[in-house]
Scaffold this active site. Structure first.
Site, short mmCIF file in Angstrom:
data_model
loop_
_atom_site.label_atom_id
_atom_site.label_comp_id
_atom_site.label_asym_id
_atom_site.label_seq_id
_atom_site.Cartn_x
_atom_site.Cartn_y
_atom_site.Cartn_z
N ASP A 11 10.41 8.40 -9.53
CA ASP A 11 9.60 7.92 -8.41
C ASP A 11 8.11 8.01 -8.75
OD1 ASP A 11 9.53 7.00 -5.65
OD2 ASP A 11 8.50 8.90 -5.29
N LYS A 63 5.15 5.10 -9.41
CA LYS A 63 3.86 5.06 -8.69
C LYS A 63 2.69 4.95 -9.66
CE LYS A 63 5.50 7.55 -4.64
NZ LYS A 63 5.72 8.87 -4.06
N ALA A 90 2.22 6.90 0.48
CA ALA A 90 2.55 6.52 1.87
C ALA A 90 1.37 5.81 2.52
CB ALA A 90 3.00 7.74 2.67
N VAL A 138 2.44 3.80 -3.03
CA VAL A 138 1.82 4.99 -3.60
C VAL A 138 1.13 5.77 -2.47
CG1 VAL A 138 0.20 5.88 -5.31
CG2 VAL A 138 1.38 3.71 -5.73
N GLU A 198 0.82 -1.21 0.00
CA GLU A 198 0.00 0.00 0.00
C GLU A 198 0.85 1.26 0.00
OE1 GLU A 198 -2.39 2.15 -0.69
OE2 GLU A 198 -3.88 0.84 0.23
#
Ligand code: ADP
Ligand code: ASP
Ligand code: MG
Length: 814
Positions: free
Chosen positions: A677, A681, A610, A608, A605
């Site tokens: 990054d 995601k 946090a 993407v 989880e």
């Protein structure tokens, strides 16, 4: 009359013998006491004879050790004046022993008859000393040598009792004597020629049962080192507890299947006379113990106990020539019986193509020889295959009189074992359904027992065993949260979280019963060994604990290579590391496949947003039949932080530095600033939406100048941010001139995705996105006009740790 038997531990030291005397003193009626050898002495005697047979003179040291044990007991039990005679008696026996051992060594021969003489010495010496101590304590006690009353056949090490004669002898011995206490050495007996025989290992229990039968006792007490017959072996299952009441049949099944607390033959002589057995703890006499009687307590659990036998071999006889041919089983069992091999478990496939039998693995060579010889002719003709032997196995058994009237017990047993990756080699359920047993690998015994115990006996408390790699910012917070929530989770969700291992890049630290979290950092530093990723995985697999979860809190690209290994071993993986899910699609798909195949959750989880429930929401949308048509998102808490603070007052390079210091960027800021990054995601969201995309399918229009993109190292990169400050100021000014803000946006529509910096106007939902927040807009078939919006803090150790925590709890609800 009461018959009380005290086992090896109960008489293992002077201190415990004093307890025994106290217990006996409190008896209000005539009592027969049966004692074992001092704990461990029978094993030492066997070890000494084995050494003597090998001509190894170290047997003398063992005899000295035995002498020391007995002398110490004497010194602590008897006044000084009485010690000499007692020691002299013991020394006399041990001198005889030495002589026997020397002759074994000389002749290189050890018969069962001699072995019986040797092992009988343990009980002979213990009963002698205890008798002296009883007299010393003003107990009117008579010592009776069991060999004079218990008569057997010539099977010296596992003798068969002549009950008729024994009963008569015992009646004669007891009837004519008015002593308060009769003391008998357990385990030993004699044949018609008055030679010493023994009743098998653990046989003192049986001695007591024989005496109880002959004397028509009103109760047989077995005093040992645990507070009763437990729901499972308490040495292997920490949560096991004493069973209050149990039937003879249940006790018999449990002891036959390995519950060593009661020697299996013990039950029959007392069952014949309906004499109840009470198992009690000498070391804690006030504990209630277990009552074994005719009927088991119906209100208790349906499954009464779980037992197991280690060191089992599975023999399989198969072949086409077996189908429909009568007499095959008879010949097979005959061949085993001829060699005195005890069969513990049988299954036969309904096609009659194969028969499977479990025996003690010690006897497997003998069994193979005998069976292959029996079927020699059929083997030559290829009608039957040579006997297949598999070792390193164990049997576990669920026992309960009332299991037959309850459906689903075996189903539950096997699904629980399956869910914990315990491979089942064979299954048997007696027609009386008092026992369901399975053959499994020996290495899985502890896990299987604990799993089944949790399923059938524990208050549905699920223990989760955590193996955590990465205990820096995020991992440190996670440990803090686990510590704070432990009690709540146990009470409200019946989840017990145990951190079994932690590792950073330098050190790793394991504690199989759970690391105390108040000072984990010191323990890791001081007691940890050198970190080694493969070693970590091997150790974790070696521990073979149920509900194991591997937690990856790193951004390391080597750790994800180990996920497949974990999942294939039914170890769940929880990762905030996004490398695995954004690697080649085949790899991502393979991990998902392994997760399904081995029923091991793979949760990420925090890849993407946090701790935001983005992936979970997406999964729920898809599972309920919705379809994602478009995604608009600000997914980089780091970039959002950077552009929100880049407001003309502070140079771009300073803002980036601060974001790093506050833990909002990856350790390597290029991963954030280059957009990689965010690409990862959105890729993960696309894959979770059902697309087979790769990273290079995503368009990335970088806002970085060429010199920053070309920088080889992090310091060089940070340097370019200073030299290129004009470039960054221009980006900001361009947005401001349109009354817009800069946001780094990821978009997906119609199978295509892109990431890049955008000018966001005031009325757009992204405009007011503060600090390090993330936002995702999902447009779906159901959310057509108004998107489903998820928004909140999308970076930071605390929220990331709580997202990982959520995944860990989710593994518990699988
Ligand atoms: P003693 O020397 O008193 O005869 P044993 O060592 O023969 O004692 O038997 C007691 C031991 O049996 C316990 O210490 C325990 O380790 C083992 N055991 C195995 N299964 C069970 C069980 N289900 N309940 C209680 N004890 C068990
Ligand atoms: N001393 C014997 C043994 O260790 C008998 C017993 O303790 O029950 O097997
Ligand atoms: Mg015993």
């Amino acid at each position: 009359m009461i018959v009380s038997k005290f086992g090896g531990t109960s008489v293992g030291s002077a201190e415990n013998i004093k307890r025994v005397i106290q217990i006996v003193k409190e008896k209000k009626e005539q009592t027969a006491i049966v004692v074992s050898a001092l704990g461990g002495v029978t094993n030492l005697l066997i070890e000494a004879s084995d050494l003597a047979l090998k001509n190894d003179l170290r047997f003398e040291k063992i005899v000295d050790q035995i002498e020391k044990r007995h002398f110490e007991a004497i010194e602590n039990l008897l006044p000084h004046d009485n010690q000499t005679n007692c020691k002299a008696e013991v020394a006399k026996k041990l001198n005889q022993l030495k002589e026997i051992l020397h002759s074994i060594s000389l002749l290189n021969d050890l018969s069962d008859k001699t072995s019986a003489r040797i092992v009988s010495l343990g009980e002979i010496m213990s009963s002698f000393i205890i008798h002296q101590a009883m007299l010393q304590n003003a107990l009117n006690a008579t010592l009776i040598d069991s060999r004079e009353v218990i008569k057997t056949d010539d099977n010296y090490l596992n003798a068969e009792v002549d009950f008729e004669l024994t009963r008569k002898n015992l009646k004669d011995a007891l009837g004519s004597n008015s002593a308060e206490v009769f003391l008998f050495p357990g385990f030993i007996s004699s044949n018609q020629s008055n030679e010493t025989t023994t009743l098998g290992r653990g046989g003192s229990d049986y001695t007591a049962a024989i005496i109880a039968n002959a004397a028509g006792a009103n109760i047989l007490e077995i005093w040992t080192d645990v507070s009763g017959m437990y729901t499972a072996n308490p040495k292997l299952v920490r949560q096991a507890y004493p069973i209050e009441e149990i039937s003879y049949q249940e006790a018999m099944e449990l002891s036959h299947f390995g519950a060593k607390v009661l020697y299996p033959p013990t039950i029959q002589p007392v069952l014949d006379k309906r004499i109840p057995i009470l198992i009690k703890n000498t070391l804690s006499a006030k504990d209630k113990g277990t009552l074994i009687a005719e009927k088991s307590l119906v209100s208790g659990s349906t499954v009464k106990g779980i037992s197991h036998i280690e060191d089992i071999a599975l023999l399989t006889l198969e072949g086409n020539g077996m189908v429909g041919v009568p007499g095959i089983s008879e010949r097979l069992f005959g061949a085993l019986a001829k060699k005195g091999i005890n069969v513990k478990f049988i299954t036969q496939a309904s096609s009659e193509h194969s028969i499977c039998i479990a025996i003690d693995s010690d006897e497997s060579d003998l069994a193979k020889k005998s069976v292959d010889q029996e079927f020699e002719f059929e083997i030559i003709q290829h009608k039957v295959n040579p006997l297949i032997i598999e070792t390193e196995l164990a049997i576990i058994a669920l026992v309960g009189d009332h299991m037959k009237s309850h459906q689903g017990i075996s189903g539950r047993m096997f699904s629980e074992l399956g869910a914990n990756n315990v491979n089942i080699r064979a299954i048997a359920q007696g027609s009386t359904e008092k026992n369901i047993s399975a053959v499994i690998s020996k290495n899985d015994v502890k896990k299987a027992l604990n799993t089944l115990h949790a399923a059938f006996f524990e208050d549905q408390i699920k223990q989760i065993n955590l193996f955590i790699v990465g205990v820096g910012n995020v991992g440190g917070k996670l440990l803090e949260q686990i510590k704070l929530q432990a009690d709540y989770l146990l009470e409200k969700q019946h989840l017990q979280l145990r951190v079994v291992a932690i590792s950073n890049s330098r050190k790793m630290f394991f504690r199989s019963d759970g690391i105390e979290l108040s000072d984990w950092a010191d323990q890791l530093e001081q007691q940890g060994e050198k970190a080694d990723l493969e070693g970590f995985i091997d150790k974790m697999k070696g521990l073979n604990l149920r509900n194991s979860v591997f937690v990856d809190n790193t951004a390391n690209d080597r750790v994800p290579d180990l996920y497949a290994d974990c999942l294939s071993d039914s170890i769940a993986v929880v990762a905030c590391n996004k490398i695995a899910c954004s690697s080649a699609f085949d790899n991502y798909q393979h991990l998902k496949y392994l997760s399904r195949k081995y029923n091991a959750p793979f949760l990420f989880e925090t890849n993407v947003g946090a701790g935001l429930p983005i992936i979970d929401t997406l999964n729920n949308l898809i599972a309920s039949g919705d379809e994602i048509t478009e995604i608009q998102a600000v997914l980089s808490g780091s970039l959002n932080f950077v552009f929100n603070h880049f407001n003309g007052e502070t140079p771009f390079s300073e803002v980036v530095k601060r974001a790093g210091e506050e833990g909002y960027t990856e350790p390597d800021p290029r991963i954030d600033l280059s957009g990689v990054d965010v690409m990862r995601k959105i890729l993960i969201l696309m894959r979770e939406s059902g697309l087979q995309s790769e990273l290079n399918d995503i368009k990335n229009e970088s806002f970085l100048p060429q010199s920053s993109l070309d920088a080889d190292t992090v310091p060089d990169f940070l340097e370019t941010l200073i030299t290129e400050s004009d470039h960054f100021n221009k980006l900001r000014e361009a947005a401001e001139s349109e009354k817009c803000r800069l946001k780094y946006v990821a978009s997906y529509k119609d199978g295509k995705a892109s990431v890049g910096l955008q000018h966001i106007p005031k009325e757009h939902p992204f405009y007011n996105l503060d600090g390090k927040d993330n936002i995702v807009l999902f447009y779906t078939n159901r959310y057509k006009d108004q998107p489903l919006i998820i928004k909140g803090a999308g970076a930071g150790a605390d929220v990331t740790a709580s997202g990982i925590f959520g995944d860990i709890i989710r593994t518990g609800n699988k």
